[in-house]
Scaffold this motif. Sequence first.
Motif, PDB file in Angstrom:
ATOM      1  N   THR A 132       0.838  -1.197   0.000  1.00 20.16           N
ATOM      2  CA  THR A 132       0.000   0.000   0.000  1.00 20.16           C
ATOM      3  C   THR A 132       0.873   1.247   0.000  1.00 20.16           C
ATOM      4  O   THR A 132       2.059   1.205   0.335  1.00 20.16           O
ATOM      5  CB  THR A 132      -0.912   0.031   1.240  1.00 20.16           C
ATOM      6  OG1 THR A 132      -0.093   0.200   2.399  1.00 20.16           O
ATOM      7  CG2 THR A 132      -1.752  -1.230   1.351  1.00 20.16           C
ATOM      8  N   ALA A 133       0.261   2.362  -0.368  1.00 23.45           N
ATOM      9  CA  ALA A 133       1.002   3.624  -0.397  1.00 23.45           C
ATOM     10  C   ALA A 133       1.506   3.983   0.996  1.00 23.45           C
ATOM     11  O   ALA A 133       2.634   4.443   1.156  1.00 23.45           O
ATOM     12  CB  ALA A 133       0.112   4.732  -0.944  1.00 23.45           C
ATOM     13  N   ILE A 134       0.677   3.741   1.998  1.00 24.44           N
ATOM     14  CA  ILE A 134       1.071   4.069   3.370  1.00 24.44           C
ATOM     15  C   ILE A 134       2.265   3.226   3.806  1.00 24.44           C
ATOM     16  O   ILE A 134       3.221   3.747   4.370  1.00 24.44           O
ATOM     17  CB  ILE A 134      -0.117   3.873   4.347  1.00 24.44           C
ATOM     18  CG1 ILE A 134      -1.258   4.830   3.983  1.00 24.44           C
ATOM     19  CG2 ILE A 134       0.310   4.051   5.779  1.00 24.44           C
ATOM     20  CD1 ILE A 134      -0.923   6.298   4.098  1.00 24.44           C
ATOM     21  N   PHE A 136       4.432   1.853   1.897  1.00 21.82           N
ATOM     22  CA  PHE A 136       5.567   2.285   1.083  1.00 21.82           C
ATOM     23  C   PHE A 136       6.221   3.508   1.706  1.00 21.82           C
ATOM     24  O   PHE A 136       7.442   3.579   1.852  1.00 21.82           O
ATOM     25  CB  PHE A 136       5.086   2.591  -0.340  1.00 21.82           C
ATOM     26  CG  PHE A 136       6.190   2.836  -1.320  1.00 21.82           C
ATOM     27  CD1 PHE A 136       6.930   1.777  -1.826  1.00 21.82           C
ATOM     28  CD2 PHE A 136       6.489   4.118  -1.740  1.00 21.82           C
ATOM     29  CE1 PHE A 136       7.951   1.993  -2.742  1.00 21.82           C
ATOM     30  CE2 PHE A 136       7.501   4.341  -2.653  1.00 21.82           C
ATOM     31  CZ  PHE A 136       8.227   3.276  -3.148  1.00 21.82           C
ATOM     32  N   LEU A 137       5.396   4.466   2.115  1.00 23.55           N
ATOM     33  CA  LEU A 137       5.934   5.670   2.756  1.00 23.55           C
ATOM     34  C   LEU A 137       6.552   5.357   4.117  1.00 23.55           C
ATOM     35  O   LEU A 137       7.591   5.910   4.473  1.00 23.55           O
ATOM     36  CB  LEU A 137       4.840   6.724   2.912  1.00 23.55           C
ATOM     37  CG  LEU A 137       4.390   7.397   1.628  1.00 23.55           C
ATOM     38  CD1 LEU A 137       3.198   8.302   1.894  1.00 23.55           C
ATOM     39  CD2 LEU A 137       5.517   8.186   1.000  1.00 23.55           C
ATOM     40  N   SER A 144      10.061   4.082   3.946  1.00 25.25           N
ATOM     41  CA  SER A 144      11.073   4.994   3.403  1.00 25.25           C
ATOM     42  C   SER A 144      11.898   5.599   4.527  1.00 25.25           C
ATOM     43  O   SER A 144      11.427   5.810   5.637  1.00 25.25           O
ATOM     44  CB  SER A 144      10.421   6.097   2.576  1.00 25.25           C
ATOM     45  OG  SER A 144       9.676   6.961   3.397  1.00 25.25           O
ATOM     46  N   GLU A 168      10.645  -0.907  -8.014  1.00 27.17           N
ATOM     47  CA  GLU A 168       9.457  -0.344  -7.361  1.00 27.17           C
ATOM     48  C   GLU A 168       8.812   0.714  -8.260  1.00 27.17           C
ATOM     49  O   GLU A 168       7.592   0.798  -8.368  1.00 27.17           O
ATOM     50  CB  GLU A 168       9.831   0.275  -6.013  1.00 27.17           C
ATOM     51  CG  GLU A 168      10.337  -0.694  -4.989  1.00 27.17           C
ATOM     52  CD  GLU A 168       9.214  -1.465  -4.326  1.00 27.17           C
ATOM     53  OE1 GLU A 168       8.039  -1.060  -4.427  1.00 27.17           O
ATOM     54  OE2 GLU A 168       9.520  -2.480  -3.687  1.00 27.17           O
ATOM     55  N   LEU A 200       5.024   0.909  -9.803  1.00 27.08           N
ATOM     56  CA  LEU A 200       4.157   2.073  -9.623  1.00 27.08           C
ATOM     57  C   LEU A 200       3.636   2.587 -10.967  1.00 27.08           C
ATOM     58  O   LEU A 200       2.454   2.917 -11.096  1.00 27.08           O
ATOM     59  CB  LEU A 200       4.909   3.190  -8.903  1.00 27.08           C
ATOM     60  CG  LEU A 200       5.205   2.963  -7.424  1.00 27.08           C
ATOM     61  CD1 LEU A 200       6.174   4.025  -6.919  1.00 27.08           C
ATOM     62  CD2 LEU A 200       3.925   2.977  -6.612  1.00 27.08           C
ATOM     63  N   ARG A 246       0.911   0.330 -12.286  1.00 30.64           N
ATOM     64  CA  ARG A 246      -0.355   0.556 -11.591  1.00 30.64           C
ATOM     65  C   ARG A 246      -1.027   1.834 -12.063  1.00 30.64           C
ATOM     66  O   ARG A 246      -2.252   1.899 -12.200  1.00 30.64           O
ATOM     67  CB  ARG A 246      -0.142   0.592 -10.083  1.00 30.64           C
ATOM     68  CG  ARG A 246       0.160  -0.769  -9.535  1.00 30.64           C
ATOM     69  CD  ARG A 246       0.214  -0.773  -8.054  1.00 30.64           C
ATOM     70  NE  ARG A 246       0.624  -2.097  -7.590  1.00 30.64           N
ATOM     71  CZ  ARG A 246       0.360  -2.550  -6.400  1.00 30.64           C
ATOM     72  NH1 ARG A 246      -0.301  -1.804  -5.545  1.00 30.64           N
ATOM     73  NH2 ARG A 246       0.755  -3.747  -6.036  1.00 30.64           N
TER      74      ARG A 246
END
Length: 93
Positions: A2-4, A6-7, A10, A49, A53, A56
């Motif tokens: 998920t984007a969350i 992924f962040l 980081s 990655e 992205l 998608r």
Amino acid sequence: MTAISFLRQSKPVNVREAQATLSRLIRSKKPSLVLSHGKPVSFLVPYEEMLELLERLDDLKDQKLLDEIARARLEYAEGKAVPAERLFRKMGL
């Protein structure tokens, strides 16, 4: 991923540190969030990655696919199963 998540995975790094350790950050398999004065200014993403992205994002341009996803989510929420045959047919498999 998920984007969350992924962040969250980081690594925050300030601009000076990013400049000094760019080779290490590039070799890393984790994304890096580059900060300037505590504010995000750039994001280093591993190549694989980034490809995922971009794929998608391309999928999001396909309105038929988005409609099918919305329909499947509704059916799932209603407790209905989505027949694999229909899904494969829509995917062109």
